[in-house]
Design a protein around this motif. Structure first.
Motif, PDB file in Angstrom:
ATOM      1  N   MET A 276       0.627  -1.348   0.109  1.00  0.00           N
ATOM      2  CA  MET A 276      -0.403   0.001  -0.148  1.00  0.00           C
ATOM      3  C   MET A 276       1.039   1.020  -0.318  1.00  0.00           C
ATOM      4  SD  MET A 276      -2.736   1.170   2.980  1.00  0.00           S
ATOM      5  CE  MET A 276      -1.835   1.269   3.809  1.00  0.00           C
ATOM      6  N   ASP A 277       0.330   1.766  -0.926  1.00  0.00           N
ATOM      7  CA  ASP A 277       1.463   3.386  -0.961  1.00  0.00           C
ATOM      8  C   ASP A 277       1.255   4.045   0.746  1.00  0.00           C
ATOM      9  OD1 ASP A 277       2.587   6.165  -1.824  1.00  0.00           O
ATOM     10  OD2 ASP A 277       2.167   5.867  -3.567  1.00  0.00           O
ATOM     11  N   THR A 278       2.137   4.569   1.379  1.00  0.00           N
ATOM     12  CA  THR A 278       2.038   5.545   2.581  1.00  0.00           C
ATOM     13  C   THR A 278       1.340   6.838   2.550  1.00  0.00           C
ATOM     14  OG1 THR A 278       4.390   5.914   2.026  1.00  0.00           O
ATOM     15  CG2 THR A 278       3.185   3.928   3.526  1.00  0.00           C
ATOM     16  N   THR A 279       1.262   7.184   0.810  1.00  0.00           N
ATOM     17  CA  THR A 279       0.990   8.632   0.521  1.00  0.00           C
ATOM     18  C   THR A 279      -0.927   9.115   0.474  1.00  0.00           C
ATOM     19  OG1 THR A 279       1.247   8.455  -1.268  1.00  0.00           O
ATOM     20  CG2 THR A 279       2.942   9.062   0.089  1.00  0.00           C
ATOM     21  N   ILE A 280      -1.342   7.436   0.068  1.00  0.00           N
ATOM     22  CA  ILE A 280      -2.410   7.530   0.574  1.00  0.00           C
ATOM     23  C   ILE A 280      -3.344   8.245   1.069  1.00  0.00           C
ATOM     24  CG2 ILE A 280      -4.805   6.145  -0.092  1.00  0.00           C
ATOM     25  CD1 ILE A 280      -3.469   3.929  -1.818  1.00  0.00           C
ATOM     26  N   TYR A 281      -3.217   7.851   2.602  1.00  0.00           N
ATOM     27  CA  TYR A 281      -4.091   8.611   3.490  1.00  0.00           C
ATOM     28  C   TYR A 281      -3.543   9.967   4.572  1.00  0.00           C
ATOM     29  CZ  TYR A 281      -7.121   4.867   3.624  1.00  0.00           C
ATOM     30  OH  TYR A 281      -8.318   4.124   3.861  1.00  0.00           O
ATOM     31  N   PRO A 282      -1.889  10.404   4.271  1.00  0.00           N
ATOM     32  CA  PRO A 282      -1.281  12.194   4.337  1.00  0.00           C
ATOM     33  C   PRO A 282      -2.440  12.475   3.012  1.00  0.00           C
ATOM     34  CG  PRO A 282      -0.183   9.818   4.546  1.00  0.00           C
ATOM     35  CD  PRO A 282      -0.739   9.342   4.104  1.00  0.00           C
TER      36      PRO A 282
ATOM     37  N   ALA B 195      -4.269  -2.419  -3.238  1.00  0.00           N
ATOM     38  CA  ALA B 195      -4.850  -1.168  -2.890  1.00  0.00           C
ATOM     39  C   ALA B 195      -5.848  -2.859  -2.638  1.00  0.00           C
ATOM     40  CB  ALA B 195      -5.727  -1.244  -4.247  1.00  0.00           C
ATOM     41  N   PRO B 196      -7.399  -2.707  -2.445  1.00  0.00           N
ATOM     42  CA  PRO B 196      -8.030  -1.902  -1.316  1.00  0.00           C
ATOM     43  C   PRO B 196      -7.085  -1.270  -0.304  1.00  0.00           C
ATOM     44  CG  PRO B 196      -8.439  -3.052  -0.757  1.00  0.00           C
ATOM     45  CD  PRO B 196      -8.231  -3.555  -2.098  1.00  0.00           C
ATOM     46  N   ALA B 197      -6.513   0.623   0.199  1.00  0.00           N
ATOM     47  CA  ALA B 197      -6.769   0.706   1.655  1.00  0.00           C
ATOM     48  C   ALA B 197      -7.376   1.546   2.291  1.00  0.00           C
ATOM     49  CB  ALA B 197      -5.418   1.757   0.986  1.00  0.00           C
ATOM     50  N   SER B 198      -6.934   0.530   4.110  1.00  0.00           N
ATOM     51  CA  SER B 198      -7.214   1.033   5.120  1.00  0.00           C
ATOM     52  C   SER B 198      -7.186   1.543   6.600  1.00  0.00           C
ATOM     53  CB  SER B 198      -8.504  -0.797   5.179  1.00  0.00           C
ATOM     54  OG  SER B 198      -6.828  -1.242   5.814  1.00  0.00           O
ATOM     55  N   PHE B 199      -7.573   1.917   7.250  1.00  0.00           N
ATOM     56  CA  PHE B 199      -6.999   3.463   8.216  1.00  0.00           C
ATOM     57  C   PHE B 199      -7.790   3.547   9.065  1.00  0.00           C
ATOM     58  CE2 PHE B 199      -5.120   7.172   9.603  1.00  0.00           C
ATOM     59  CZ  PHE B 199      -4.408   6.994  10.007  1.00  0.00           C
ATOM     60  N   ASP B 200      -6.924   3.342  10.385  1.00  0.00           N
ATOM     61  CA  ASP B 200      -8.386   3.905  11.419  1.00  0.00           C
ATOM     62  C   ASP B 200      -8.005   5.249  12.098  1.00  0.00           C
ATOM     63  OD1 ASP B 200     -10.268   1.599  10.921  1.00  0.00           O
ATOM     64  OD2 ASP B 200      -8.515   0.744  13.059  1.00  0.00           O
ATOM     65  N   LEU B 201      -8.440   5.984  11.906  1.00  0.00           N
ATOM     66  CA  LEU B 201      -8.475   7.778  11.569  1.00  0.00           C
ATOM     67  C   LEU B 201      -8.803   7.673  13.401  1.00  0.00           C
ATOM     68  CD1 LEU B 201      -7.348  10.491  10.889  1.00  0.00           C
ATOM     69  CD2 LEU B 201     -10.190  10.477  10.673  1.00  0.00           C
ATOM     70  N   GLN B 202      -7.905   8.156  14.406  1.00  0.00           N
ATOM     71  CA  GLN B 202      -8.401   8.699  15.811  1.00  0.00           C
ATOM     72  C   GLN B 202      -8.208  10.056  15.802  1.00  0.00           C
ATOM     73  OE1 GLN B 202      -8.345   5.716  18.054  1.00  0.00           O
ATOM     74  NE2 GLN B 202      -7.568   4.189  16.322  1.00  0.00           N
ATOM     75  N   LEU B 203      -9.897  10.295  16.097  1.00  0.00           N
ATOM     76  CA  LEU B 203     -10.314  11.575  16.186  1.00  0.00           C
ATOM     77  C   LEU B 203     -11.556  12.077  17.442  1.00  0.00           C
ATOM     78  CD1 LEU B 203     -10.776  14.149  14.554  1.00  0.00           C
ATOM     79  CD2 LEU B 203     -12.584  13.341  13.354  1.00  0.00           C
TER      80      LEU B 203
ATOM     81  N   GLY C 152     -10.346  11.189  20.259  1.00  0.00           N
ATOM     82  CA  GLY C 152     -11.122   9.267  21.187  1.00  0.00           C
ATOM     83  C   GLY C 152     -11.934   8.960  20.359  1.00  0.00           C
ATOM     84  N   LEU C 153     -12.371   8.786  18.945  1.00  0.00           N
ATOM     85  CA  LEU C 153     -13.239   8.253  18.605  1.00  0.00           C
ATOM     86  C   LEU C 153     -12.631   7.484  17.086  1.00  0.00           C
ATOM     87  CD1 LEU C 153     -15.793  10.664  17.753  1.00  0.00           C
ATOM     88  CD2 LEU C 153     -15.990   8.403  19.347  1.00  0.00           C
ATOM     89  N   THR C 154     -12.742   6.440  16.987  1.00  0.00           N
ATOM     90  CA  THR C 154     -11.989   5.279  16.009  1.00  0.00           C
ATOM     91  C   THR C 154     -12.750   5.375  14.484  1.00  0.00           C
ATOM     92  OG1 THR C 154     -11.118   4.079  17.896  1.00  0.00           O
ATOM     93  CG2 THR C 154     -11.451   4.083  15.412  1.00  0.00           C
ATOM     94  N   ILE C 155     -12.757   5.990  13.692  1.00  0.00           N
ATOM     95  CA  ILE C 155     -13.267   6.137  12.257  1.00  0.00           C
ATOM     96  C   ILE C 155     -12.724   4.850  11.383  1.00  0.00           C
ATOM     97  CG2 ILE C 155     -13.906   7.362  10.778  1.00  0.00           C
ATOM     98  CD1 ILE C 155     -14.369   9.669  12.153  1.00  0.00           C
ATOM     99  N   PRO C 156     -13.115   4.204  11.287  1.00  0.00           N
ATOM    100  CA  PRO C 156     -12.677   3.458  10.104  1.00  0.00           C
ATOM    101  C   PRO C 156     -13.032   3.507   8.537  1.00  0.00           C
ATOM    102  CG  PRO C 156     -13.965   2.570  10.118  1.00  0.00           C
ATOM    103  CD  PRO C 156     -14.236   3.823  11.607  1.00  0.00           C
ATOM    104  N   LEU C 157     -11.577   4.348   7.677  1.00  0.00           N
ATOM    105  CA  LEU C 157     -11.538   4.864   6.581  1.00  0.00           C
ATOM    106  C   LEU C 157     -11.142   3.241   5.336  1.00  0.00           C
ATOM    107  CD1 LEU C 157      -9.403   8.081   6.943  1.00  0.00           C
ATOM    108  CD2 LEU C 157     -12.017   7.926   7.027  1.00  0.00           C
ATOM    109  N   LEU C 158     -11.461   3.422   4.351  1.00  0.00           N
ATOM    110  CA  LEU C 158     -11.067   2.667   3.568  1.00  0.00           C
ATOM    111  C   LEU C 158     -10.863   3.008   2.062  1.00  0.00           C
ATOM    112  CD1 LEU C 158     -11.039  -0.273   2.100  1.00  0.00           C
ATOM    113  CD2 LEU C 158     -13.722   0.011   1.705  1.00  0.00           C
ATOM    114  N   VAL C 159      -9.857   3.277   1.120  1.00  0.00           N
ATOM    115  CA  VAL C 159      -9.839   4.304  -0.138  1.00  0.00           C
ATOM    116  C   VAL C 159      -9.787   2.316  -1.526  1.00  0.00           C
ATOM    117  CG1 VAL C 159      -8.818   5.442  -1.796  1.00  0.00           C
ATOM    118  CG2 VAL C 159      -9.122   5.814   0.539  1.00  0.00           C
ATOM    119  N   ASP C 160     -10.631   2.045  -1.948  1.00  0.00           N
ATOM    120  CA  ASP C 160     -10.309   1.069  -2.829  1.00  0.00           C
ATOM    121  C   ASP C 160     -10.111   1.145  -4.392  1.00  0.00           C
ATOM    122  OD1 ASP C 160     -13.207   1.564  -2.974  1.00  0.00           O
ATOM    123  OD2 ASP C 160     -13.596  -0.776  -2.564  1.00  0.00           O
ATOM    124  N   GLY C 161     -10.712   0.453  -5.564  1.00  0.00           N
ATOM    125  CA  GLY C 161     -10.588   1.290  -6.538  1.00  0.00           C
ATOM    126  C   GLY C 161     -12.573   2.147  -6.464  1.00  0.00           C
TER     127      GLY C 161
END
Length: 621
Positions: free
Chosen positions: A1-7, A61-69, A71-80
């Motif tokens: 997974m490309d590490t620049t996707i979520y930044p 891909a697909p790239a999945s990531f958990d965003l901490q906001l 105190g909340l955990t928000i799962p993110l997913l960017v696929d095609g």
């Protein structure tokens, strides 16, 4: 997974939210504020495009990531699949932001401050971007939905001195919050799931439920996203009013991309939330039900569009009809993915048609709203009974509007034809294996003719008839280059979509290759993909024996038309025909004036009376 996707994704969102805070501070300098808004949206769009391209082109891909906001955990997913929506939102938002610079200088809006407008615009875009990247139906979904809904509400009611506009915006807000509540309720009622549960876990839990509860939860989700998409009868409750009263660039965003977030949710519901353990017959029932809703939506929405005399309401009802094509294709694809392997190739064709029509509709409908906005900007009206004769006064806008009108009508060699061809072919080719879909395909064909009639009416009564010279006392002229440039960009994209559909078929292939789920597992196989071929001249669909059974070759069609035109010109000159001019016979009237001209409300009058039962009637139509 490309590490620049979520930044890159987070940077783009930060730019938009920052612009929402900074741009209002300079809103008193209206043009400067528009330029700053444009720069922020374009810069953010480049980051979103970078993330999308990295997903579509990368093997990770697909790239999945958990965003901490907070105190909340928000799962993110960017696929095609979500990457394409990122690109679509970025492109339309940037082009419309350019249009806003000139359009918001309209005299009618000069007594309104632009602080609220330029706060809501980038945050609205951020909300849509967030909605197609969050991977839950609770925490992240709620934040994204509310960002999108609340800001679009304030943008719709921008002209708040008009009580009709305020009522339309209030109705929109109420129904969108109802849609949010139904999806959220469905997500939280799944046993073992709570705030922040990813979509794949929800699907797993749905597989353990009894049929009744599972049907209820899927129906709630479908209801919420369907209301956002504008499906019948929910779309008629809010869409024509909201789209027709908002500033035209906002109408372009609402119709071009916001409706597609509802389509995004519908596809996620039917192809990602349906568990693998779900019985095949139950899935087919869902596909049939969705297809029925789609065919009713496209027929009713288009027939209501034909009756309108307000140009923006006409486009709004037309959007309902065009969304119906997409819903029909989604339902057909879901039905075809059953135990009959022979129908899997048709499922590929159907979902390809839905994918292409999402892209095509986003471009040509945004373009149509911008063209109507330009007409309203220079004439002060969007009433077709008061327009006419603008081709000579606004020739560039007229040509661009003609391209968009031909595209939405599905005329061969233009963008709407390829996507509608794929949808109609997928239904008609089902034959005895799914005979009901043949009927749906016939209805879709008839409706396409109604769409053509609708836009013959819109274009003719706006640009090629007479009337504006008697109804508008101000000098009508072409709009500025700032307002022409975004329309030229969209028109160019529209032509590329029509003439080179293979580019977008290849993009569809990348979507399948970079996504997970039933679409990839069943349709992404070499055996199924072999039924669909593409080359520079167009695309073709082959049967299991390899023979072509459906094809779209726009470049070949264009070449044939050019040859026919050259032959006609040669025959004309070879015969030595002469031209002469004479006054137009006015059926006994001595002069043509506003009292004896043909009005928009008169066109297709008999047909509109016959279709009165479909609703949306105007002035006795």
């Amino acid at each position: 997974m490309d590490t620049t996707i979520y930044p890159h994704l987070q940077t783009g969102l930060a730019i938009l939210l920052g612009a929402g805070l900074i741009t209002p501070l300079i809103a008193s300098k209206r043009q400067l504020a528009g330029i700053v808004n444009l720069l922020a949206v374009v810069l953010a769009g480049l980051f979103f495009a970078s993330s999308a391209i990295n997903v579509l082109s990368g093997p990770g891909a697909p790239a999945s990531f958990d965003l901490q906001l907070a105190g909340l955990t928000i799962p993110l997913l960017v696929d095609g699949f979500s990457a394409v929506f990122l690109l679509l939102i970025a492109v339309i938002a940037s082009v419309v932001a350019l249009y806003c610079i000139g359009y918001m200088q309209m005299d009618h809006y000069r007594h309104y401050s632009l602080r609220g407008f330029y706060f809501c615009y980038p945050v609205f875009i951020a909300g849509m971007i967030a909605l197609v990247t969050v991977d839950d139906l609770s925490t992240g979904f709620t934040i994204a939905w509310q960002l999108m809904t609340l800001t679009s509400f304030w943008l719709i009611r921008f002209d708040h001195h008009d009580p009709v506009i305020v009522r339309s915006a209030n109705k929109y807000l109420l129904l969108m919050q109802l849609a949010w509540a139904t999806v959220l309720t469905a997500g939280l009622l799944v046993p073992g799931c709570g705030w922040g549960t990813p979509l794949h876990q929800i699907a797993e839990q749905l597989g353990t439920l009894d049929v009744g509860l599972r049907t209820l939860l899927l129906a709630l989700t479908f209801l919420g996203f369907g209301m956002k998409a504008g499906m019948f009868p929910l779309g008629q409750l809010w869409l024509p009013d909201a789209h027709s009263v908002a500033p035209s660039p906002i109408s372009a965003l609402l119709s071009g991309v916001m409706l597609k977030t509802g389509i995004y949710g519908l596809i996620r519901t039917l192809f990602w939330m349906t568990p693998e353990s779900m019985p095949a017959h139950e899935l087919q029932y869902w596909g049939l039900a969705v297809a029925v809703i789609g065919v009713v939506t496209l027929f009713i929405g288009t027939s209501q569009s034909l009756k309108q005399v307000d140009a923006k309401r006409l486009n709004a009802y037309s959007s309902i009809g065009q969304i119906g094509y997409i819903i029909l294709a989604i339902g057909a694809a879901r039905y075809y993915l059953g135990p009959n392997a022979a129908l899997h190739a048709l499922a590929l064709l159907a979902i390809l048609g839905a994918f292409l029509h999402v892209l095509n509709h986003a471009i040509f409908k945004s373009l149509l709203f911008l063209c109507v906005g330009s007409v309203q900007y220079t004439t002060g009206t969007k009433d077709l009974d008061k327009l006419g004769g603008l081709f000579a006064l606004m020739p560039i806008t007229a040509i661009i509007a003609g391209i968009a009108a031909i595209a939405v009508s599905g005329v061969p060699a233009f963008s709407g034809f390829t996507s509608k061809w794929a949808i109609v072919a997928a239904t008609l080719l089902s034959g005895k294996a799914a005979g009901i879909f043949v009927i749906f395909g016939v209805i879709a064909l008839v409706t396409s003719a109604m769409t053509l009639a609708t836009y013959v009416k819109l274009y003719g009564m706006t640009f090629t008839s007479v009337g504006v010279e008697w109804n508008e006392k101000t000098k009508v002229h072409e709009v500025s280059q700032l307002m022409l440039a975004p329309k030229l960009i969209l028109a160019a994209v529209c032509l590329v979509q029509g003439f080179f559909p293979y580019l977008f078929v290849q993009l569809f292939g990348r979507v399948l290759a970079t996504s997970e789920g039933v679409l990839t597992h069943t349709l992404g196989t070499p055996a199924v993909l072999a039924s669909l071929s593409q080359h520079y001249a167009g695309v073709s669909f082959a049967a299991t024996n390899g023979s072509a059974v459906a094809f779209s070759l726009p470049l070949v069609m264009i070449a044939m038309l050019v040859v026919a035109l050259l032959a006609a010109l040669w025959l004309r000159r070879a015969g030595g025909a002469e031209e002469r001019t004479a006054p137009v016979w006015l059926c006994g009237y001595q002069t043509l004036n506003n009292a004896n001209r043909y009005l928009s409300s008169h066109i297709f009058d008999a047909f509109k009376k016959f279709m009165k039962w479909t609703g949306g009637n105007v002035r006795g139509a």
